[in-house]
Design a protein around this motif. Structure first.
Motif, PDB file in Angstrom:
ATOM      1  N   THR A  42     -17.891  58.949  24.036  1.00 27.62           N
ATOM      2  CA  THR A  42     -16.509  59.400  23.978  1.00 27.62           C
ATOM      3  C   THR A  42     -15.584  58.434  24.710  1.00 27.62           C
ATOM      4  N   PRO A  43     -14.529  57.949  24.056  1.00 27.74           N
ATOM      5  CA  PRO A  43     -13.569  57.087  24.740  1.00 27.74           C
ATOM      6  C   PRO A  43     -12.592  57.899  25.594  1.00 27.74           C
ATOM      7  N   GLY A  44     -11.939  57.221  26.533  1.00 24.60           N
ATOM      8  CA  GLY A  44     -10.953  57.880  27.370  1.00 24.60           C
ATOM      9  C   GLY A  44      -9.663  58.174  26.627  1.00 24.60           C
ATOM     10  N   ALA A  45      -8.886  59.086  27.181  1.00 24.90           N
ATOM     11  CA  ALA A  45      -7.642  59.508  26.537  1.00 24.90           C
ATOM     12  C   ALA A  45      -6.664  58.354  26.375  1.00 24.90           C
ATOM     13  N   ALA A  46      -6.587  57.458  27.357  1.00 22.09           N
ATOM     14  CA  ALA A  46      -5.632  56.353  27.273  1.00 22.09           C
ATOM     15  C   ALA A  46      -5.946  55.439  26.092  1.00 22.09           C
ATOM     16  N   LEU A  47      -7.229  55.174  25.865  1.00 17.16           N
ATOM     17  CA  LEU A  47      -7.621  54.340  24.735  1.00 17.16           C
ATOM     18  C   LEU A  47      -7.291  55.025  23.415  1.00 17.16           C
ATOM     19  N   VAL A  48      -7.540  56.306  23.327  1.00 16.54           N
ATOM     20  CA  VAL A  48      -7.230  57.042  22.096  1.00 16.54           C
ATOM     21  C   VAL A  48      -5.736  57.008  21.824  1.00 16.54           C
ATOM     22  N   GLU A  49      -4.946  57.252  22.838  1.00 16.68           N
ATOM     23  CA  GLU A  49      -3.492  57.255  22.674  1.00 16.68           C
ATOM     24  C   GLU A  49      -2.995  55.881  22.221  1.00 16.68           C
ATOM     25  N   ALA A  50      -3.521  54.829  22.826  1.00 11.69           N
ATOM     26  CA  ALA A  50      -3.115  53.468  22.460  1.00 11.69           C
ATOM     27  C   ALA A  50      -3.558  53.130  21.041  1.00 11.69           C
ATOM     28  N   ALA A  51      -4.739  53.577  20.652  1.00 10.39           N
ATOM     29  CA  ALA A  51      -5.239  53.313  19.308  1.00 10.39           C
ATOM     30  C   ALA A  51      -4.366  53.998  18.263  1.00 10.39           C
ATOM     31  N   VAL A  52      -4.005  55.243  18.502  1.00 10.87           N
ATOM     32  CA  VAL A  52      -3.136  55.974  17.572  1.00 10.87           C
ATOM     33  C   VAL A  52      -1.791  55.259  17.439  1.00 10.87           C
ATOM     34  N   ALA A  53      -1.256  54.766  18.559  1.00 12.11           N
ATOM     35  CA  ALA A  53       0.030  54.067  18.540  1.00 12.11           C
ATOM     36  C   ALA A  53      -0.065  52.727  17.805  1.00 12.11           C
ATOM     37  N   ALA A  54      -1.240  52.089  17.875  1.00 16.08           N
ATOM     38  CA  ALA A  54      -1.399  50.753  17.286  1.00 16.08           C
ATOM     39  C   ALA A  54      -1.586  50.787  15.779  1.00 16.08           C
ATOM     40  N   ALA A  55      -2.022  51.910  15.238  1.00 12.47           N
ATOM     41  CA  ALA A  55      -2.345  52.000  13.810  1.00 12.47           C
ATOM     42  C   ALA A  55      -1.192  52.631  13.041  1.00 12.47           C
ATOM     43  N   ALA A  79     -19.337  72.525  26.180  1.00 20.61           N
ATOM     44  CA  ALA A  79     -17.993  72.886  26.637  1.00 20.61           C
ATOM     45  C   ALA A  79     -17.133  71.635  26.829  1.00 20.61           C
ATOM     46  N   LEU A  80     -17.719  70.582  27.390  1.00 21.44           N
ATOM     47  CA  LEU A  80     -16.986  69.321  27.550  1.00 21.44           C
ATOM     48  C   LEU A  80     -16.613  68.733  26.187  1.00 21.44           C
ATOM     49  N   MET A  81     -17.537  68.782  25.253  1.00 17.90           N
ATOM     50  CA  MET A  81     -17.259  68.267  23.909  1.00 17.90           C
ATOM     51  C   MET A  81     -16.141  69.062  23.240  1.00 17.90           C
ATOM     52  N   ARG A  82     -16.187  70.367  23.400  1.00 17.19           N
ATOM     53  CA  ARG A  82     -15.145  71.210  22.812  1.00 17.19           C
ATOM     54  C   ARG A  82     -13.770  70.852  23.385  1.00 17.19           C
ATOM     55  N   ALA A  83     -13.715  70.642  24.695  1.00 16.02           N
ATOM     56  CA  ALA A  83     -12.452  70.256  25.333  1.00 16.02           C
ATOM     57  C   ALA A  83     -12.006  68.873  24.873  1.00 16.02           C
ATOM     58  N   ASP A  84     -12.957  67.948  24.710  1.00 10.10           N
ATOM     59  CA  ASP A  84     -12.617  66.609  24.238  1.00 10.10           C
ATOM     60  C   ASP A  84     -12.085  66.642  22.810  1.00 10.10           C
ATOM     61  N   VAL A  85     -12.694  67.448  21.959  1.00 13.01           N
ATOM     62  CA  VAL A  85     -12.219  67.564  20.578  1.00 13.01           C
ATOM     63  C   VAL A  85     -10.771  68.046  20.564  1.00 13.01           C
ATOM     64  N   ALA A  86     -10.489  69.083  21.336  1.00 11.57           N
ATOM     65  CA  ALA A  86      -9.121  69.602  21.392  1.00 11.57           C
ATOM     66  C   ALA A  86      -8.153  68.560  21.933  1.00 11.57           C
ATOM     67  N   ARG A  87      -8.597  67.790  22.917  1.00  5.98           N
ATOM     68  CA  ARG A  87      -7.748  66.748  23.500  1.00  5.98           C
ATOM     69  C   ARG A  87      -7.461  65.650  22.484  1.00  5.98           C
TER      70      ARG A  87
END
Length: 250
Positions: A42-55, A79-87
């Motif tokens: 699982t990647p961190g939230a900052a990487l996901v946010e930057a990836a979404v912005a870049a595409a 439980a962690l996976m469920r929270a990550d999916v929602a995030r």
């Protein structure tokens, strides 16, 4: 035979640069993760946010996998996976890539249902946990029942060509109820053959090259990524390889 013009390409990447490379080549999706040498994490939230912005045209699908190893997760991990999916949904990802097996090695209906519910309207891919599940045909039926968008598989072989017969069988069984996406050593020079043998309309590849490391200093300590050749440091997305793969299926 599948019309190659309809084939969608997904590239496994670990960086914003990888997202840009995939988009420039015309890839439909990326699977965003970290730790590809360990099968992806699982990647961190900052990487996901930057990836979404870049595409702008390429979809961002995020791998949610809390640790290396098998896919039998305890309640805390689910439980962690469920929270990550929602995030990931909150961060604007187009989809997530998940998979949970039970203690018997079969597809875990309960845990996967929780993850699908957390995803809400996102696309959800069941990853290569399928390739090690105890009962592939029973597992495939369960994925259909649960409502996954697609299945990522090498046909339970290391090489996609070796697993082509099973992939073709799954495509026939799917009858357009789930997308079957082929992977496993897939590159530009074998992509058309994979399409011919399997009838898939989705291909997945993590096309990477090693990056040279710094000259070793006076130390025995080494933090190079697992699996890189001697003298190299880590892997990065191979722009030429990604472009060649996307061109091969157009």
């Amino acid at each position: 035979m599948t019309d190659a013009r309809t084939v969608r390409v997904e590239i496994g990447v670990e960086s914003v640069a990888g997202v840009r490379i995939a988009e420039a080549a015309g890839a439909t999706r990326v699977e965003l993760c970290t730790g590809l040498s360990a099968g992806g994490l699982t990647p961190g939230a900052a990487l996901v946010e930057a990836a979404v912005a870049a595409a702008s045209t390429t979809e961002i699908h995020v791998l949610v996998r809390p640790r290396p190893g098998d896919f039998r997760y305890n309640d805390d991990e689910v439980a962690l996976m469920r929270a990550d999916v929602a995030r990931m949904r909150e961060l604007g990802a187009h989809g997530v890539v998940v998979g949970v097996l039970g203690e018997d090695g079969n597809v875990d209906a309960g845990a996967n249902t929780e993850l699908l519910a957390a995803a809400e309207d996102m696309e959800v891919t069941f990853h290569r946990a399928f390739d090690v599940c105890a009962d592939p045909y029973g597992g495939f039926d369960r994925l259909l029942e649960l409502g996954f968008t697609r299945l990522l598989t090498s046909g339970r072989q290391v090489s996609v060509l070796d697993g082509a017969a099973l992939i073709a069988r799954l495509v026939a069984l799917a009858d357009d109820r789930i997308e079957v996406m082929a992977c496993g050593g897939l590159r530009a020079d074998n992509a058309r053959r994979v399409i011919e043998l399997t009838n898939v309309r989705d291909l997945h590849a993590a096309v990477r090259i090693p990056v040279p490391g710094l000259a070793p200093g006076d130390t025995e300590v080494d933090f190079a990524e697992f699996g890189v050749p001697r003298g190299f440091d880590h892997f990065e997305t191979d722009a030429a390889g990604v472009a060649a793969l996307c061109d091969a299926v157009r």
